[in-house]
Design a protein around this motif. Structure first.
Motif, PDB file in Angstrom:
ATOM      1  N   GLU A 129      -2.838   0.136 -11.649  1.00  0.00           N
ATOM      2  CA  GLU A 129      -4.064   0.827 -12.094  1.00  0.00           C
ATOM      3  C   GLU A 129      -4.987  -0.096 -12.906  1.00  0.00           C
ATOM      4  O   GLU A 129      -6.172   0.172 -13.055  1.00  0.00           O
ATOM      5  CB  GLU A 129      -3.747   2.117 -12.860  1.00  0.00           C
ATOM      6  CG  GLU A 129      -2.769   2.001 -14.005  1.00  0.00           C
ATOM      7  CD  GLU A 129      -1.299   2.132 -13.579  1.00  0.00           C
ATOM      8  OE1 GLU A 129      -0.939   1.685 -12.469  1.00  0.00           O
ATOM      9  OE2 GLU A 129      -0.505   2.664 -14.388  1.00  0.00           O
ATOM     10  N   ASP A 130      -4.456  -1.206 -13.423  1.00  0.00           N
ATOM     11  CA  ASP A 130      -5.289  -2.132 -14.200  1.00  0.00           C
ATOM     12  C   ASP A 130      -5.786  -3.311 -13.357  1.00  0.00           C
ATOM     13  O   ASP A 130      -6.576  -4.129 -13.835  1.00  0.00           O
ATOM     14  CB  ASP A 130      -4.482  -2.731 -15.372  1.00  0.00           C
ATOM     15  CG  ASP A 130      -4.004  -1.656 -16.326  1.00  0.00           C
ATOM     16  OD1 ASP A 130      -4.676  -0.614 -16.409  1.00  0.00           O
ATOM     17  OD2 ASP A 130      -2.954  -1.859 -16.970  1.00  0.00           O
ATOM     18  N   PRO A 155      -0.544  -5.922  -0.302  1.00  0.00           N
ATOM     19  CA  PRO A 155      -0.461  -4.462  -0.431  1.00  0.00           C
ATOM     20  C   PRO A 155      -0.232  -4.056  -1.887  1.00  0.00           C
ATOM     21  O   PRO A 155       0.259  -4.853  -2.695  1.00  0.00           O
ATOM     22  CB  PRO A 155       0.753  -4.097   0.436  1.00  0.00           C
ATOM     23  CG  PRO A 155       1.530  -5.350   0.594  1.00  0.00           C
ATOM     24  CD  PRO A 155       0.583  -6.488   0.454  1.00  0.00           C
ATOM     25  N   ASP A 156      -0.579  -2.789  -2.200  1.00  0.00           N
ATOM     26  CA  ASP A 156      -0.472  -2.280  -3.578  1.00  0.00           C
ATOM     27  C   ASP A 156       0.875  -2.593  -4.235  1.00  0.00           C
ATOM     28  O   ASP A 156       0.926  -2.971  -5.398  1.00  0.00           O
ATOM     29  CB  ASP A 156      -0.663  -0.756  -3.603  1.00  0.00           C
ATOM     30  CG  ASP A 156      -2.126  -0.370  -3.405  1.00  0.00           C
ATOM     31  OD1 ASP A 156      -2.985  -1.280  -3.378  1.00  0.00           O
ATOM     32  OD2 ASP A 156      -2.397   0.845  -3.280  1.00  0.00           O
ATOM     33  N   GLU A 157       1.963  -2.426  -3.474  1.00  0.00           N
ATOM     34  CA  GLU A 157       3.284  -2.563  -4.113  1.00  0.00           C
ATOM     35  C   GLU A 157       3.565  -4.001  -4.587  1.00  0.00           C
ATOM     36  O   GLU A 157       4.411  -4.218  -5.446  1.00  0.00           O
ATOM     37  CB  GLU A 157       4.413  -2.059  -3.197  1.00  0.00           C
ATOM     38  CG  GLU A 157       4.568  -2.777  -1.880  1.00  0.00           C
ATOM     39  CD  GLU A 157       3.755  -2.151  -0.746  1.00  0.00           C
ATOM     40  OE1 GLU A 157       2.737  -1.471  -1.037  1.00  0.00           O
ATOM     41  OE2 GLU A 157       4.131  -2.364   0.427  1.00  0.00           O
TER      42      GLU A 157
END
Ligand code: G1P
Length: 288
Positions: free
Chosen positions: A194-195, A162-164
């Motif tokens: 974001e990168d 997941p993103d986190e």
């Protein structure tokens, strides 16, 4: 080509587990009743690896001793006629040969792996991060060895996260190849979300070519100021290519007390002699 040797980086203070890690190496803490590191060693042995190099800190020799025979214990079990447990104990010390190298400064995962250079020599080898453990029919490393046999360059285990979790892990830029196999177009350690080129994260299994040692010797500190294995693999990738293998086995990160607890509960739920009572207790305790 056969992968004969593996490195298991296991040095450090185990800060997240203090105080127990004041005197006990973190990798010796139990998932139920097995030290966490035994999962990696067994996975290696099951995949035909013969020799493991433990990278440890001074005073953590218990990690290596564990995989050697304990004669008084074996004698006692023999006298008591406890053949099953005796065989289990003998299996632990006969799985693989082991040796130890020391990492005296905590300069990062890449630096830890570099400490094993002389023990590994000039052949491809495996790396196991003992915080990552798997339950599954095929050991994760066996899948990686399969991909290595085909392509002959670095192979890394990955899974979707997941993103986190992205900013805490190594992330690859994947190009899908075969089922569950990707060609790696780039790798970045602990990127900002974001990168990040994807959500496919490196989990702790690698097959590497010996050229990674030269890359590690030339490596500058990277993410969080440490010598990062990811950066060295990416440098070798530009010359040799690199591949990733998505692992589907159940995975636990036992590098935190909560992760260790989850893995222990999972292990107990898989045991016939424990699962019934544990489920009952959880039901009552959780009131559901
Ligand atoms: C290490 C690696 C990272 C990988 C992670 C998996 O990070 O550097 O690429 O994703 O293990 O557990 P660490 O957990 O040591 O910060």
């Amino acid at each position: 080509m056969k992968i004969r040797k593996a490195v298991i980086p296991a040095a450090g203070f185990g800060t997240r587990f203090l105080p127990v890690t004041r005197t006990i190496p973190k990798v010796m803490l139990p998932v139920l009743n097995e030290p966490a590191i035994q999962f990696s060693v067994r996975e290696a042995a099951d995949a035909g690896i013969e020799h493991i190099v433990f990278v440890i800190s001074r005073g953590q020799e218990a990690t290596n001793d564990y995989f050697h025979p304990v004669p008084p214990l074996e004698q006692a079990l023999e006298e008591r006629g406890n053949t099953e447990l005796l065989n289990e104990m003998r299996d632990i010390s006969s799985m693989v040969e082991t040796s130890v190298v020391y990492q005296d400064e905590q300069l990062g995962l890449g630096h830890a792996v570099l400490m094993a250079k002389d023990e590994i020599g000039g052949e491809p080898f495996a790396v196991f991060l003992p915080d990552d453990i798997f339950y599954g029919d095929t050991p994760a490393i066996a899948d990686l060895i399969g991909v290595f046999s085909k392509h002959g360059s670095s192979v890394i285990a990955v899974k979707y996260v997941p993103d986190e979790s992205v900013p805490n892990l190594g992330i690859i830029d994947p190009e899908p190849l075969d089922e569950s196999v990707y060609r790696i177009k780039g790798m970045v350690e602990k990127p900002r979300l974001e990168d990040a080129p994807s959500n496919l994260a490196v989990i702790g299994r690698y097959i590497l070519t010996p050229e990674v040692f030269t890359a590690l010797e030339n490596a500058k500190p990277g993410a969080i100021g440490e010598i990062q294995l990811t950066d060295a693999i990416d440098a070798v990738r530009t010359e040799q290519g690199a591949f990733a293998c998505e692992v589907t086995a159940d995975h636990f990160d036992v590098g935190t007390p909560l992760g260790m607890l989850k893995a222990s509960v999972y292990a107990a739920l898989r045991r016939d002699d424990m699962s019934g009572e544990l489920k009952e207790w959880l039901k009552t305790t959780l009131n559901c």
